[in-house]
Scaffold this motif. Sequence first.
Motif, PDB file in Angstrom:
ATOM      1  N   HIS A  64      54.650  89.372  39.846  1.00  0.00           N
ATOM      2  CA  HIS A  64      54.693  89.595  38.397  1.00  0.00           C
ATOM      3  C   HIS A  64      53.584  88.828  37.679  1.00  0.00           C
ATOM      4  CE1 HIS A  64      58.419  91.781  38.643  1.00  0.00           C
ATOM      5  NE2 HIS A  64      58.994  90.791  39.297  1.00  0.00           N
ATOM      6  N   GLU A  65      53.161  87.683  38.253  1.00  0.00           N
ATOM      7  CA  GLU A  65      52.125  86.865  37.623  1.00  0.00           C
ATOM      8  C   GLU A  65      50.776  87.574  37.588  1.00  0.00           C
ATOM      9  OE1 GLU A  65      51.576  82.922  36.869  1.00  0.00           O
ATOM     10  OE2 GLU A  65      53.118  83.920  35.695  1.00  0.00           O
ATOM     11  N   ALA A  66      50.598  88.582  38.422  1.00  0.00           N
ATOM     12  CA  ALA A  66      49.307  89.275  38.485  1.00  0.00           C
ATOM     13  C   ALA A  66      49.152  90.336  37.410  1.00  0.00           C
ATOM     14  CB  ALA A  66      49.134  89.914  39.860  1.00  0.00           C
ATOM     15  N   VAL A  67      50.241  90.687  36.753  1.00  0.00           N
ATOM     16  CA  VAL A  67      50.218  91.834  35.849  1.00  0.00           C
ATOM     17  C   VAL A  67      49.255  91.632  34.695  1.00  0.00           C
ATOM     18  CG1 VAL A  67      51.586  93.204  34.235  1.00  0.00           C
ATOM     19  CG2 VAL A  67      52.532  92.559  36.464  1.00  0.00           C
ATOM     20  N   ASN A  68      49.262  90.449  34.058  1.00  0.00           N
ATOM     21  CA  ASN A  68      48.443  90.217  32.874  1.00  0.00           C
ATOM     22  C   ASN A  68      46.948  90.169  33.181  1.00  0.00           C
ATOM     23  OD1 ASN A  68      50.604  90.055  31.048  1.00  0.00           O
ATOM     24  ND2 ASN A  68      50.996  87.937  31.641  1.00  0.00           N
ATOM     25  N   ASP A 126      55.015  86.289  46.555  1.00  0.00           N
ATOM     26  CA  ASP A 126      56.471  86.369  46.471  1.00  0.00           C
ATOM     27  C   ASP A 126      56.900  87.665  45.785  1.00  0.00           C
ATOM     28  OD1 ASP A 126      59.070  85.555  46.768  1.00  0.00           O
ATOM     29  OD2 ASP A 126      59.028  84.078  45.150  1.00  0.00           O
ATOM     30  N   ASP A 127      58.148  88.059  46.033  1.00  0.00           N
ATOM     31  CA  ASP A 127      58.730  89.248  45.391  1.00  0.00           C
ATOM     32  C   ASP A 127      57.876  90.490  45.634  1.00  0.00           C
ATOM     33  OD1 ASP A 127      60.767  87.644  44.338  1.00  0.00           O
ATOM     34  OD2 ASP A 127      59.562  87.143  42.581  1.00  0.00           O
ATOM     35  N   PHE A 128      57.288  90.584  46.824  1.00  0.00           N
ATOM     36  CA  PHE A 128      56.392  91.701  47.096  1.00  0.00           C
ATOM     37  C   PHE A 128      57.170  93.020  47.076  1.00  0.00           C
ATOM     38  CE2 PHE A 128      54.089  94.726  49.728  1.00  0.00           C
ATOM     39  CZ  PHE A 128      52.820  94.631  49.181  1.00  0.00           C
ATOM     40  N   GLY A 129      56.639  93.969  46.328  1.00  0.00           N
ATOM     41  CA  GLY A 129      57.288  95.265  46.196  1.00  0.00           C
ATOM     42  C   GLY A 129      58.097  95.419  44.936  1.00  0.00           C
ATOM     43  N   SER A 130      58.163  94.344  44.126  1.00  0.00           N
ATOM     44  CA  SER A 130      58.983  94.409  42.912  1.00  0.00           C
ATOM     45  C   SER A 130      58.193  94.869  41.698  1.00  0.00           C
ATOM     46  CB  SER A 130      59.605  93.040  42.612  1.00  0.00           C
ATOM     47  OG  SER A 130      58.583  92.095  42.320  1.00  0.00           O
ATOM     48  N   THR A 186      47.800  97.581  46.117  1.00  0.00           N
ATOM     49  CA  THR A 186      46.522  97.291  45.460  1.00  0.00           C
ATOM     50  C   THR A 186      46.317  95.791  45.354  1.00  0.00           C
ATOM     51  OG1 THR A 186      46.649  99.332  44.168  1.00  0.00           O
ATOM     52  CG2 THR A 186      45.152  97.620  43.373  1.00  0.00           C
ATOM     53  N   LEU A 187      47.361  95.071  44.959  1.00  0.00           N
ATOM     54  CA  LEU A 187      47.279  93.615  44.852  1.00  0.00           C
ATOM     55  C   LEU A 187      47.112  92.982  46.232  1.00  0.00           C
ATOM     56  CD1 LEU A 187      47.434  91.106  43.066  1.00  0.00           C
ATOM     57  CD2 LEU A 187      49.921  91.135  43.377  1.00  0.00           C
ATOM     58  N   LEU A 188      47.830  93.500  47.213  1.00  0.00           N
ATOM     59  CA  LEU A 188      47.707  92.971  48.576  1.00  0.00           C
ATOM     60  C   LEU A 188      46.267  93.081  49.061  1.00  0.00           C
ATOM     61  CD1 LEU A 188      49.097  91.902  51.176  1.00  0.00           C
ATOM     62  CD2 LEU A 188      49.451  94.288  51.823  1.00  0.00           C
ATOM     63  N   LYS A 209      56.321  87.692  50.880  1.00  0.00           N
ATOM     64  CA  LYS A 209      57.772  87.578  50.885  1.00  0.00           C
ATOM     65  C   LYS A 209      58.326  88.848  50.244  1.00  0.00           C
ATOM     66  CE  LYS A 209      59.981  83.696  50.422  1.00  0.00           C
ATOM     67  NZ  LYS A 209      60.576  82.464  49.845  1.00  0.00           N
ATOM     68  N   LEU A 210      59.064  89.586  51.027  1.00  0.00           N
ATOM     69  CA  LEU A 210      59.594  90.854  50.547  1.00  0.00           C
ATOM     70  C   LEU A 210      60.578  90.640  49.408  1.00  0.00           C
ATOM     71  CD1 LEU A 210      60.330  92.540  53.993  1.00  0.00           C
ATOM     72  CD2 LEU A 210      58.334  92.931  52.529  1.00  0.00           C
ATOM     73  N   ASP A 211      60.473  91.485  48.396  1.00  0.00           N
ATOM     74  CA  ASP A 211      61.445  91.444  47.313  1.00  0.00           C
ATOM     75  C   ASP A 211      62.836  91.740  47.866  1.00  0.00           C
ATOM     76  OD1 ASP A 211      61.936  91.358  44.343  1.00  0.00           O
ATOM     77  OD2 ASP A 211      62.763  93.324  44.813  1.00  0.00           O
TER      78      ASP A 211
END
Length: 261
Positions: A134-138, A160-164, A170-172, A181-183
């Motif tokens: 989520h931190e990558a969104v902005n 963390d929370d990968f897939g959420s 794209t981020l990966l 860490k899978l969501d």
Amino acid sequence: MNIAKTAAPVCEETVCRCAELIPERLRFAFQPIIDFKTRTIFAQEALVRGAEGQSAGSVLSKVTADNMHAFDRHCRIQALKSASTALSDRPELLSLNTMPNAVYDPATCLRTTLAAASANGFPINRIMFEMTEHEAVNDPDHFAMIVRSYKDMGFLTALDDFGSGGAGLTLLAAVMPDIIKLDMALVRNVHISPVKRTILAAMVDICERFDIKIIAEGIEVKAEARALFDLGIHLFQGYYFSKPQLDDAPAISDINWSIAS
């Protein structure tokens, strides 16, 4: 400790007023991330608690836009101090939650974290930073720069929370972390979801190609663990194996190792 970005970044050297804004002493509980294949503990995640053992939610309810970045830094420093005792003479990694959007220049802004590691005799290469998708969104470019900088400084990095979130693959591709860490939404009831198992099988293949480790967190029942292990995932975290332990880190003998059918 994943809090959305709502304020401008604060450098490590900014004077911290956390003690005024959050007066209670911080304590930490540690929850193991196990390697089921080798029957060892891979890492211990430091989870913030209040002075009387209050939940993370209780502590974080006192965090505001004015103090969240300083609080993030303060947690890292205090977690390192606690881990130097809890993980004394033990080989596992220390997993720290952090907010990369609180950092604008890693070389400057992680100075006190590096100093805390040195002061407590905790090797940098045993520190893993968990950063939520989520931190990558902005600002995905900034996020990718921070992750690369952490890796260049010798820290392990975990997404963390990968897939959420919406970034996903794209981020990966942009950040190439050491670990994902899978969501928990992908983990929950995986044993009865052919769709989730198909998605995770593809993720295992992708990560193996690029030497990225996968951690499945939030495991609560044996059937979930069994299904994940059959898919080739063997790093696990969750209440099924061990609950967090306040002021100390669970040992191998404290782990529930049974996932046999």
